[in-house]
Enzyme design. Sequence first.
Site, PDB file in Angstrom:
ATOM      1  N   TYR A   1       0.860  -1.185   0.000  1.00  0.00           N
ATOM      2  CA  TYR A   1       0.000   0.000   0.000  1.00  0.00           C
ATOM      3  C   TYR A   1       0.893   1.230   0.000  1.00  0.00           C
ATOM      4  O   TYR A   1       1.973   1.202  -0.583  1.00  0.00           O
ATOM      5  CB  TYR A   1      -0.989  -0.048   1.174  1.00  0.00           C
ATOM      6  CG  TYR A   1      -2.193   0.823   0.902  1.00  0.00           C
ATOM      7  CD1 TYR A   1      -3.017   0.566  -0.194  1.00  0.00           C
ATOM      8  CD2 TYR A   1      -2.485   1.920   1.692  1.00  0.00           C
ATOM      9  CE1 TYR A   1      -4.099   1.383  -0.492  1.00  0.00           C
ATOM     10  CE2 TYR A   1      -3.570   2.737   1.398  1.00  0.00           C
ATOM     11  CZ  TYR A   1      -4.366   2.462   0.307  1.00  0.00           C
ATOM     12  OH  TYR A   1      -5.429   3.273   0.010  1.00  0.00           O
TER      13      TYR A   1
ATOM     14  N   ARG B   1      -8.657  11.044  -8.203  1.00  0.00           N
ATOM     15  CA  ARG B   1      -7.710  11.675  -7.268  1.00  0.00           C
ATOM     16  C   ARG B   1      -6.971  10.574  -6.513  1.00  0.00           C
ATOM     17  O   ARG B   1      -7.244  10.308  -5.360  1.00  0.00           O
ATOM     18  CB  ARG B   1      -8.466  12.593  -6.302  1.00  0.00           C
ATOM     19  CG  ARG B   1      -7.584  13.561  -5.548  1.00  0.00           C
ATOM     20  CD  ARG B   1      -8.309  14.149  -4.367  1.00  0.00           C
ATOM     21  NE  ARG B   1      -8.692  13.139  -3.399  1.00  0.00           N
ATOM     22  CZ  ARG B   1      -7.876  12.613  -2.484  1.00  0.00           C
ATOM     23  NH1 ARG B   1      -6.606  12.981  -2.428  1.00  0.00           N
ATOM     24  NH2 ARG B   1      -8.327  11.716  -1.625  1.00  0.00           N
TER      25      ARG B   1
ATOM     26  N   LYS C   1      -6.348  -1.755  -0.839  1.00  0.00           N
ATOM     27  CA  LYS C   1      -7.190  -1.490   0.328  1.00  0.00           C
ATOM     28  C   LYS C   1      -7.814  -2.779   0.840  1.00  0.00           C
ATOM     29  O   LYS C   1      -7.834  -3.062   2.044  1.00  0.00           O
ATOM     30  CB  LYS C   1      -8.291  -0.498  -0.069  1.00  0.00           C
ATOM     31  CG  LYS C   1      -8.730   0.441   1.025  1.00  0.00           C
ATOM     32  CD  LYS C   1      -7.770   1.613   1.130  1.00  0.00           C
ATOM     33  CE  LYS C   1      -8.282   2.676   2.052  1.00  0.00           C
ATOM     34  NZ  LYS C   1      -7.403   3.845   2.116  1.00  0.00           N
TER      35      LYS C   1
ATOM     36  N   GLU D   1     -13.444   5.457  -2.648  1.00  0.00           N
ATOM     37  CA  GLU D   1     -12.011   5.677  -2.479  1.00  0.00           C
ATOM     38  C   GLU D   1     -11.451   6.537  -3.611  1.00  0.00           C
ATOM     39  O   GLU D   1     -11.625   6.225  -4.794  1.00  0.00           O
ATOM     40  CB  GLU D   1     -11.279   4.331  -2.456  1.00  0.00           C
ATOM     41  CG  GLU D   1      -9.816   4.409  -2.117  1.00  0.00           C
ATOM     42  CD  GLU D   1      -9.565   4.805  -0.668  1.00  0.00           C
ATOM     43  OE1 GLU D   1      -8.506   5.399  -0.406  1.00  0.00           O
ATOM     44  OE2 GLU D   1     -10.410   4.511   0.192  1.00  0.00           O
ATOM     45  N   ASP D   2     -10.783   7.625  -3.247  1.00  0.00           N
ATOM     46  CA  ASP D   2     -10.034   8.470  -4.182  1.00  0.00           C
ATOM     47  C   ASP D   2     -10.889   9.029  -5.322  1.00  0.00           C
ATOM     48  O   ASP D   2     -10.454   9.102  -6.470  1.00  0.00           O
ATOM     49  CB  ASP D   2      -8.819   7.716  -4.733  1.00  0.00           C
ATOM     50  CG  ASP D   2      -7.715   7.604  -3.691  1.00  0.00           C
ATOM     51  OD1 ASP D   2      -7.854   8.206  -2.615  1.00  0.00           O
ATOM     52  OD2 ASP D   2      -6.707   6.917  -3.942  1.00  0.00           O
TER      53      ASP D   2
ATOM     54  N   ASP E   1     -13.456   6.634   2.808  1.00  0.00           N
ATOM     55  CA  ASP E   1     -12.281   6.550   3.674  1.00  0.00           C
ATOM     56  C   ASP E   1     -11.450   7.825   3.639  1.00  0.00           C
ATOM     57  O   ASP E   1     -10.863   8.215   4.642  1.00  0.00           O
ATOM     58  CB  ASP E   1     -11.420   5.351   3.268  1.00  0.00           C
ATOM     59  CG  ASP E   1     -10.266   5.124   4.224  1.00  0.00           C
ATOM     60  OD1 ASP E   1     -10.521   4.996   5.438  1.00  0.00           O
ATOM     61  OD2 ASP E   1      -9.107   5.093   3.775  1.00  0.00           O
ATOM     62  N   ASP E   2     -11.391   8.489   2.487  1.00  0.00           N
ATOM     63  CA  ASP E   2     -10.612   9.724   2.387  1.00  0.00           C
ATOM     64  C   ASP E   2     -11.185  10.816   3.285  1.00  0.00           C
ATOM     65  O   ASP E   2     -10.450  11.683   3.759  1.00  0.00           O
ATOM     66  CB  ASP E   2     -10.588  10.221   0.937  1.00  0.00           C
ATOM     67  CG  ASP E   2     -10.024   9.176  -0.003  1.00  0.00           C
ATOM     68  OD1 ASP E   2      -8.890   8.743   0.220  1.00  0.00           O
ATOM     69  OD2 ASP E   2     -10.735   8.775  -0.939  1.00  0.00           O
TER      70      ASP E   2
ATOM     71  N   ALA F   1     -10.138  15.634   2.703  1.00  0.00           N
ATOM     72  CA  ALA F   1      -9.471  15.146   3.906  1.00  0.00           C
ATOM     73  C   ALA F   1      -9.569  16.179   5.024  1.00  0.00           C
ATOM     74  O   ALA F   1      -9.920  15.855   6.165  1.00  0.00           O
ATOM     75  CB  ALA F   1      -8.014  14.816   3.605  1.00  0.00           C
TER      76      ALA F   1
ATOM     77  N   ASN G   1       0.209  12.002   1.512  1.00  0.00           N
ATOM     78  CA  ASN G   1       0.872  10.860   0.889  1.00  0.00           C
ATOM     79  C   ASN G   1       1.094  11.149  -0.594  1.00  0.00           C
ATOM     80  O   ASN G   1       0.365  11.929  -1.182  1.00  0.00           O
ATOM     81  CB  ASN G   1      -0.006   9.603   1.017  1.00  0.00           C
ATOM     82  CG  ASN G   1       0.155   8.917   2.351  1.00  0.00           C
ATOM     83  OD1 ASN G   1       1.257   8.709   2.815  1.00  0.00           O
ATOM     84  ND2 ASN G   1      -0.961   8.568   2.966  1.00  0.00           N
TER      85      ASN G   1
END
EC number: 1.1.1.38
Length: 584
Positions: free
Chosen positions: A112, A165, A183, A255-256, A278-279, A315, A421
């Site tokens: 990851y 993203r 993930k 996600e993203d 999750d972000d 975020a 990150n």
Amino acid sequence: MLSRLRVVSTTCTLACRHLHIKEKGKPLMLNPRTNKGMAFTLQERQMLGLQGLLPPKIETQDIQALRFHRNLKKMTSPLEKYIYIMGIQERNEKLFYRILQDDIESLMPIVYTPTVGLACSQYGHIFRRPKGLFISISDRGHVRSIVDNWPENHVKAVVVTDGERILGLGDLGVYGMGIPVGKLCLYTACAGIRPDRCLPVCIDVGTDNIALLKDPFYMGLYQKRDRTQQYDDLIDEFMKAITDRYGRNTLIQFEDFGNHNAFRFLRKYREKYCTFNDDIQGTAAVALAGLLAAQKVISKPISEHKILFLGAGEAALGIANLIVMSMVENGLSEQEAQKKIWMFDKYGLLVKGRKAKIDSYQEPFTHSAPESIPDTFEDAVNILKPSTIIGVAGAGRLFTPDVIRAMASINERPVIFALSNPTAQAECTAEEAYTLTEGRCLFASGSPFGPVKLTDGRVFTPGQGNNVYIFPGVALAVILCNTRHISDSVFLEAAKALTSQLTDEELAQGRLYPPLANIQEVSINIAIKVTEYLYANKMAFRYPEPEDKAKYVKERTWRSEYDSLLPDVYEWPESASSPPVITE
């Protein structure tokens, strides 16, 4: 590495569960779910048509794991290691998770973040075997038939991205599939969620990445990203198709996605489906857990902190909203809590009346301008005098030495979170933070940094504020409880559960999170606490309610030990199958 191996090995037919299968011969070896490599027992080889298809030696999983680690040591490139490890997953699923669980602290940065970002950017160039489900904008009207093509019938967890993203790398289109795959690997490795219950999905609506549109190895649609109503219709159709096949309580993790769509879809679907982002929510929980840990060290309640964010995207807003919930729980009103949080983005400080557009999600944290409006983030620190700075901009080293020194002059124990990150996008390094504050700061990062030794001999172990501390445990609890909707309060509970697992010794070392080596124990404990919370607050729908929640959770985690592939063999009473003696 021998010290990491499980030194007690038991014959598989005695120690393992029996897995009922229909295949025989070569197909068993080609299926990663059933393949054991050289660890098939003699009885399995003889009865399942494998004898002669393998060398005669029968290995243990320990020896297989040792071979893996020795081969890995010969490799120097992180991308080379990633390809090797993910190749194991494609051939032998049980062995893949065994080695990942045995050395999670060292291997997680490979499978990851940060290496997965590099793997995504090179996805078409290192492609070996497809993983997951690919759904494109051209498939509108036929999504259910595509979902029906997935071979597993009992999926309980879906991670989906549209690739807009990806980490701090931007729009990677279908190259972003590496994120859902990685993930879900952590769902299993950290929380014991069965891999056959997990489904990675990439929604392909094009990409605005010109380099990819010119790349002959790109694997997605060669078109600009569709931002019309057709995109929304496709997501609607996808959500319905997944839940129609697998049930309304199927967990769907976004996600993203791009900032605007991430918030929009979370608000749109959270009351209709079992979903979270999750972000937004996972990042929020892990950041809040770090602040709650810092509170233990400096004995300053979170309600007394003034927090300045670098970045004002999904975020930052997710973290800010969860911090507000925590502050309200500690006695502030919602408005009082919001006033303690400021945000600085690429256009400057979020203040009322500024020329740059302010999103509706940012409005609660948009305040009246201070007397002197800052031009730079350093100016904002000096004017607002925050106790905490949190970087989530993904724009590199913007916590400059002057910013860090300013925080050190304003606060006896400054809190500095560089959460972006991958590592190259981090706002500062751990060494910079500890050195420039003379070891007084409480530091956490999104990417891993090693221990820092100061000139006076003190050693600090920086905490990695990685979402992996949160999402596996939350997902396990949600799945086991048949939860239908996931509220933000679940993530508040998860953050508190994470902080509670820190020891005084770990806090003294500078840690704001438990060691990653303990992530399996941490995830299970979070799952237990969240399970208790879900049942206590009428959000669990699996009945009857288990009396012992800890036992219930632990008994339902997947194990990486090999199953026996032999059929059950047992005796019948001889009298039951013998005909009676017939006498004339």
